[in-house]
Design a protein around this motif. Structure first.
Motif, PDB file in Angstrom:
ATOM      1  N   SER A  56       0.819  -1.217   0.000  1.00  0.00           N
ATOM      2  CA  SER A  56       0.000   0.000   0.000  1.00  0.00           C
ATOM      3  C   SER A  56       0.852   1.266   0.000  1.00  0.00           C
ATOM      4  CB  SER A  56      -0.885   0.018   1.235  1.00  0.00           C
ATOM      5  OG  SER A  56      -0.069   0.096   2.384  1.00  0.00           O
ATOM      6  N   GLN A  69       1.843   2.632   2.447  1.00  0.00           N
ATOM      7  CA  GLN A  69       1.502   3.364   3.665  1.00  0.00           C
ATOM      8  C   GLN A  69       2.225   2.703   4.834  1.00  0.00           C
ATOM      9  OE1 GLN A  69      -2.754   3.102   3.563  1.00  0.00           O
ATOM     10  NE2 GLN A  69      -2.938   4.670   2.002  1.00  0.00           N
ATOM     11  N   ASP A 101     -15.333   7.034   9.642  1.00  0.00           N
ATOM     12  CA  ASP A 101     -15.601   7.267   8.225  1.00  0.00           C
ATOM     13  C   ASP A 101     -14.448   6.798   7.335  1.00  0.00           C
ATOM     14  OD1 ASP A 101     -13.901   9.126   9.202  1.00  0.00           O
ATOM     15  OD2 ASP A 101     -14.804  10.856   8.213  1.00  0.00           O
ATOM     16  N   GLU A 102     -13.566   5.949   7.891  1.00  0.00           N
ATOM     17  CA  GLU A 102     -12.455   5.416   7.114  1.00  0.00           C
ATOM     18  C   GLU A 102     -12.639   3.911   6.945  1.00  0.00           C
ATOM     19  OE1 GLU A 102      -8.040   7.308   7.197  1.00  0.00           O
ATOM     20  OE2 GLU A 102      -8.845   6.708   9.116  1.00  0.00           O
ATOM     21  N   TYR A 103     -12.251   3.415   5.787  1.00  0.00           N
ATOM     22  CA  TYR A 103     -12.437   1.989   5.517  1.00  0.00           C
ATOM     23  C   TYR A 103     -11.203   1.421   4.844  1.00  0.00           C
ATOM     24  CZ  TYR A 103     -17.270   3.285   6.256  1.00  0.00           C
ATOM     25  OH  TYR A 103     -18.419   3.772   6.797  1.00  0.00           O
ATOM     26  N   TRP A 155      -9.643  -1.016   2.146  1.00  0.00           N
ATOM     27  CA  TRP A 155     -10.174  -1.463   0.848  1.00  0.00           C
ATOM     28  C   TRP A 155     -10.638  -2.915   0.894  1.00  0.00           C
ATOM     29  CZ3 TRP A 155      -7.341   0.687  -4.058  1.00  0.00           C
ATOM     30  CH2 TRP A 155      -7.386   2.082  -4.030  1.00  0.00           C
ATOM     31  N   GLN A 170     -11.128  12.427  -3.261  1.00  0.00           N
ATOM     32  CA  GLN A 170     -12.338  11.607  -3.322  1.00  0.00           C
ATOM     33  C   GLN A 170     -12.005  10.254  -3.955  1.00  0.00           C
ATOM     34  OE1 GLN A 170     -15.813  12.865  -5.945  1.00  0.00           O
ATOM     35  NE2 GLN A 170     -16.095  14.099  -4.110  1.00  0.00           N
ATOM     36  N   LEU A 218     -17.019   7.879  -3.462  1.00  0.00           N
ATOM     37  CA  LEU A 218     -17.180   7.479  -2.056  1.00  0.00           C
ATOM     38  C   LEU A 218     -17.276   8.757  -1.230  1.00  0.00           C
ATOM     39  CD1 LEU A 218     -17.189   5.131   0.006  1.00  0.00           C
ATOM     40  CD2 LEU A 218     -14.731   5.349   0.138  1.00  0.00           C
ATOM     41  N   THR A 219     -18.447   9.345  -1.288  1.00  0.00           N
ATOM     42  CA  THR A 219     -18.641  10.608  -0.593  1.00  0.00           C
ATOM     43  C   THR A 219     -20.056  10.661  -0.040  1.00  0.00           C
ATOM     44  OG1 THR A 219     -18.369  12.978  -0.818  1.00  0.00           O
ATOM     45  CG2 THR A 219     -19.261  11.850  -2.707  1.00  0.00           C
ATOM     46  N   TYR A 263     -18.066  14.440  -7.392  1.00  0.00           N
ATOM     47  CA  TYR A 263     -19.007  15.177  -6.545  1.00  0.00           C
ATOM     48  C   TYR A 263     -18.238  16.361  -5.959  1.00  0.00           C
ATOM     49  CZ  TYR A 263     -22.106  16.423  -2.776  1.00  0.00           C
ATOM     50  OH  TYR A 263     -22.927  17.135  -1.946  1.00  0.00           O
ATOM     51  N   VAL A 264     -18.695  17.570  -6.233  1.00  0.00           N
ATOM     52  CA  VAL A 264     -17.922  18.758  -5.859  1.00  0.00           C
ATOM     53  C   VAL A 264     -18.178  19.131  -4.401  1.00  0.00           C
ATOM     54  CG1 VAL A 264     -17.539  21.203  -6.333  1.00  0.00           C
ATOM     55  CG2 VAL A 264     -17.822  19.609  -8.215  1.00  0.00           C
ATOM     56  N   THR A 265     -17.081  19.239  -3.652  1.00  0.00           N
ATOM     57  CA  THR A 265     -17.159  19.688  -2.262  1.00  0.00           C
ATOM     58  C   THR A 265     -16.408  21.014  -2.138  1.00  0.00           C
ATOM     59  OG1 THR A 265     -15.158  18.491  -1.699  1.00  0.00           O
ATOM     60  CG2 THR A 265     -17.214  17.332  -1.363  1.00  0.00           C
ATOM     61  N   LYS A 306      -4.466  -0.663   2.063  1.00  0.00           N
ATOM     62  CA  LYS A 306      -4.931   0.606   1.498  1.00  0.00           C
ATOM     63  C   LYS A 306      -6.238   0.983   2.186  1.00  0.00           C
ATOM     64  CE  LYS A 306      -3.080  -0.508  -2.959  1.00  0.00           C
ATOM     65  NZ  LYS A 306      -3.479  -1.615  -3.815  1.00  0.00           N
ATOM     66  N   LYS A 307      -6.427   2.287   2.338  1.00  0.00           N
ATOM     67  CA  LYS A 307      -7.665   2.729   2.992  1.00  0.00           C
ATOM     68  C   LYS A 307      -8.166   4.011   2.333  1.00  0.00           C
ATOM     69  CE  LYS A 307      -4.766   4.726   6.491  1.00  0.00           C
ATOM     70  NZ  LYS A 307      -4.169   4.533   7.796  1.00  0.00           N
ATOM     71  N   SER A 308      -9.445   4.240   2.481  1.00  0.00           N
ATOM     72  CA  SER A 308     -10.054   5.448   1.925  1.00  0.00           C
ATOM     73  C   SER A 308     -10.957   6.072   2.955  1.00  0.00           C
ATOM     74  CB  SER A 308     -10.880   5.110   0.686  1.00  0.00           C
ATOM     75  OG  SER A 308     -10.034   4.945  -0.416  1.00  0.00           O
ATOM     76  N   LYS A 309     -11.044   7.368   2.869  1.00  0.00           N
ATOM     77  CA  LYS A 309     -11.903   8.099   3.793  1.00  0.00           C
ATOM     78  C   LYS A 309     -13.174   8.492   3.049  1.00  0.00           C
ATOM     79  CE  LYS A 309     -11.379  11.351   7.436  1.00  0.00           C
ATOM     80  NZ  LYS A 309     -10.492  11.848   8.386  1.00  0.00           N
ATOM     81  N   MET A 310     -14.294   8.370   3.727  1.00  0.00           N
ATOM     82  CA  MET A 310     -15.559   8.803   3.130  1.00  0.00           C
ATOM     83  C   MET A 310     -15.553  10.324   3.022  1.00  0.00           C
ATOM     84  SD  MET A 310     -18.890   7.704   2.511  1.00  0.00           S
ATOM     85  CE  MET A 310     -19.629   6.603   3.671  1.00  0.00           C
ATOM     86  N   GLY A 311     -15.809  10.843   1.824  1.00  0.00           N
ATOM     87  CA  GLY A 311     -15.826  12.289   1.616  1.00  0.00           C
ATOM     88  C   GLY A 311     -16.986  12.936   2.353  1.00  0.00           C
ATOM     89  N   LYS A 312     -16.781  14.173   2.742  1.00  0.00           N
ATOM     90  CA  LYS A 312     -17.850  14.920   3.429  1.00  0.00           C
ATOM     91  C   LYS A 312     -18.396  15.969   2.479  1.00  0.00           C
ATOM     92  CE  LYS A 312     -17.280  13.135   7.581  1.00  0.00           C
ATOM     93  NZ  LYS A 312     -18.279  12.302   8.194  1.00  0.00           N
ATOM     94  N   ARG A 313     -19.610  16.421   2.778  1.00  0.00           N
ATOM     95  CA  ARG A 313     -20.224  17.465   1.985  1.00  0.00           C
ATOM     96  C   ARG A 313     -19.353  18.699   1.915  1.00  0.00           C
ATOM     97  NH1 ARG A 313     -26.263  16.809   1.806  1.00  0.00           N
ATOM     98  NH2 ARG A 313     -26.520  14.912   2.958  1.00  0.00           N
TER      99      ARG A 313
END
Lengths: 169, 95
Positions: free
Chosen positions: A25, A27, A96-98, A100, A128, A144-145, B61-63, B88-95
């Motif tokens: 990764s 990371q 709010d983190e996941y 993969w 994003q 993913l938003t 999606y525009v923030t 690997k990780k991803s963060k959920m986007g906020k408005r």
């Protein structure tokens, strides 16, 4: 939980049996807290657990000292091995983190209950990430938003989205 | 090379019209665009664009963090293939 492929032992480090490890990764967050790793000696066999007695971060990799590996000859036997880790050994993430590996394979539905497909992969971008959702006919990219992804339910293997008109065309 | 401050930000005229129309409609659709050079303006926050990357449309999606950047920055033209697996990780986007 289960094992995931985590990185690779690339070469030996020094003469005392240390090895250099590269995470897939790129990371480094989990490297300093990791206490054990697994490797497969033979394909299809059971994994061999190795205890990390000492570790330190070096540039974009880590140097591991593994219990019982005390010479360069012993360390050389590990070079090239794919390293697996137990998912429960990884750091806990924020709400709010996941990871993969948690998201891949989840079924995706609209908020009206329509099945869209299964998450096959993710595309990482700075602001994003995108879910790559595939069904038999088509591939969809879903940001993913928050307003689009309503709910990620890992226990029920389900993602619920509220797509804007035109997103699933 | 940054665009001159005197000229102001560039937003494609047709795209701007579409943004205004979708905002006025109250139930905005995804806006398809090839205008990768258009700057994200505060009017665009909350809208979803499909930005062409030369091969396909990438949804964006525009923030508010995107304001001032160009739409093309969020629709990469090259695919980076990294090794599968890992943490690997991803963060959920906020408005």
């Amino acid at each position: 939980m289960g094992l995931i492929s985590f990185g690779k032992i690339s070469k030996v480090h020094g003469l005392a049996g240390e090895v250099r490890f590269f995470p897939f990764s790129r990371q480094l967050d989990n490297l300093s807290t990791l206490e054990r790793i697994f490797i497969y000696k033979t394909s299809g066999g059971s994994p061999l657990e190795l205890i990390i007695s000492k570790s330190r971060i070096h540039k974009n990799s880590a140097i591991f000292k593994i219990q019982g590996v005390n010479s360069i000859e012993d360390a050389e036997k590990l070079v090239g091995s794919i390293v697996y880790v137990e998912t429960s050994d990884l750091n806990k993430l924020e709400d709010d983190e996941y990871y993969w590996f948690d998201l891949i394979g989840l079924n995706t539905y609209t908020d009206e209950g329509q099945f869209i497909g299964v998450v096959e992969n993710l595309v990482d971008r700075s602001l994003q990430s995108l879910l790559v959702v595939k069904n038999e006919d088509k591939e969809y990219l879903i940001p993913l938003t928050e307003p689009i992804v309503k709910e990620v339910d890992l226990e029920r293997s389900k993602i619920i989205i509220s797509p804007v008109e035109g997103l699933l065309e | 090379m940054p665009r001159s401050n005197k000229k102001g930000p560039y937003v494609n005229e047709k795209l701007e019209k579409k943004v205004q129309a979708e905002k006025a409609s109250g139930n905005p659709r995804i806006i398809k665009t090839w205008s990768r050079g258009s700057m994200v303006s505060p009017d665009m926050i909350g809208l979803t664009f499909a930005v062409h990357n030369g091969r396909k449309f990438i949804p964006v999606y525009v923030t508010e963090h995107m304001v001032g950047h160009k739409l093309g920055e969020f629709s990469p033209t090259r695919t980076f293939h990294s090794h599968a697996g890992g943490d690997k990780k991803s963060k959920m986007g906020k408005r």
